[in-house]
Design an enzyme around this catalytic site. Structure first.
Site, PDB file in Angstrom:
ATOM      1  N   ASP A   1       0.099   4.913   0.648  1.00 56.67           N
ATOM      2  CA  ASP A   1      -0.185   6.015   1.802  1.00 56.67           C
ATOM      3  C   ASP A   1      -0.311   4.965   3.795  1.00 56.67           C
ATOM      4  O   ASP A   1      -1.067   4.640   3.950  1.00 56.67           O
ATOM      5  CB  ASP A   1      -1.948   6.503   1.930  1.00 56.67           C
TER       6      ASP A   1
ATOM      7  N   ASP B   1       1.011  -1.229  -0.700  1.00 61.13           N
ATOM      8  CA  ASP B   1       0.445  -0.218   0.627  1.00 61.13           C
ATOM      9  C   ASP B   1       0.934   1.417   0.175  1.00 61.13           C
ATOM     10  O   ASP B   1       2.246   1.074   0.611  1.00 61.13           O
ATOM     11  CB  ASP B   1      -1.020  -0.041   1.196  1.00 61.13           C
TER      12      ASP B   1
END
Ligand code: BG6
Ligand code: MG
Length: 220
Positions: free
Chosen positions: A12, A10
């Site tokens: 953020d 991922d």
């Protein structure tokens, strides 16, 4: 259990920390619209798409589509201004070393981010070339907690979910990884305790070898 051949990160909250920038941007439009919104509320938006974030801000308040689009555009314009400040120094500690070592071991690297700004952020961080496949907010229709994005990225890496570890800081992201049959590592302090393994302090807290040992097939 299968040998690990790929990692999907991922963006953020895993590679860089943009949660505060998202918060500040939503806060401007929330205040302008008279919608209550706190930093605590923002924690619930980790990994959640832009549209779903707005729906959660609105709670049950009715709003027509044109107005929703206007608010999402305003929020994104503010957020993109803030993104201009991002540099390679904003990579979270340990990320670069971890990915470099993984690549040296032949592990394929993918991005699985809900953000439509992900490519720009990766570029500003100076790490785009480290990724073999990029999945972002444009790649699939069904967003996390649906597994679609990670499945899409795994396909681009030519790997099965069982061969891949997903690294996620969000509850919805760990849900998505599990729903897709991926291994999962939860990062940080949000509700990621259902991941196969949790690194509260992030990737700086583990070596590549130790992580691979943890996920090694039993008896191998
Ligand atoms: C996720 C963030 O990575 O991307 C969420 O954790 C954000 O907070 C989502 O809403 C969508 O991002 P963007 O950049 O397309 O608005
Ligand atoms: Mg995240």
């Amino acid at each position: 259990m299968t040998d690990i051949r790929g990692f999907i990160f991922d963006l953020d909250g895993v590679i860089t920390d943009t949660a505060e920038l998202h918060y500040q941007s939503w806060k401007v439009v929330a205040d302008a619209e008279g919608l209550p919104f706190t930093r605590e509320d923002n924690e619930q938006l980790r990994g959640v798409s832009r549209r779903e974030s707005l729906e959660r801000l609105l709670k049950d308040r009715p709003m027509d589509e044109a107005k929703k689009l206007d608010i999402m555009t305003r929020k994104n314009d503010i957020y993109r201004e803030k993104l201009k400040t991002i540099t390679p120094d904003d990579l979270l500690p340990g990320v670069r070393t971890f990915i470099d070592q993984a690549r040296a071991r032949g592990i394929k690297i993918g991005l699985g981010s809900a953000s439509r700004n992900a490519r720009e952020v990766l570029g500003s961080l100076g790490v785009t070339a480290l990724f073999d496949a990029l999945g972002d907010g444009h790649s699939v229709v069904n967003t996390k907690p649906a597994p679609d994005l990670f499945v899409w990225v795994a396909g681009r890496l030519d790997l099965n979910p069982a061969q891949v570890i997903v690294f996620e800081d969000a509850e919805a992201g760990v849900d998505a990884a599990k729903a897709g049959g991926f291994k999962s590592v939860g990062i940080g302090h949000a509700n990621v305790s259902h991941a196969d393994f949790v690194l509260e302090l992030g990737l700086k807290d583990i070596t590549l070898q130790r992580l691979l040992d943890i996920f090694k097939p039993k008896g191998a």
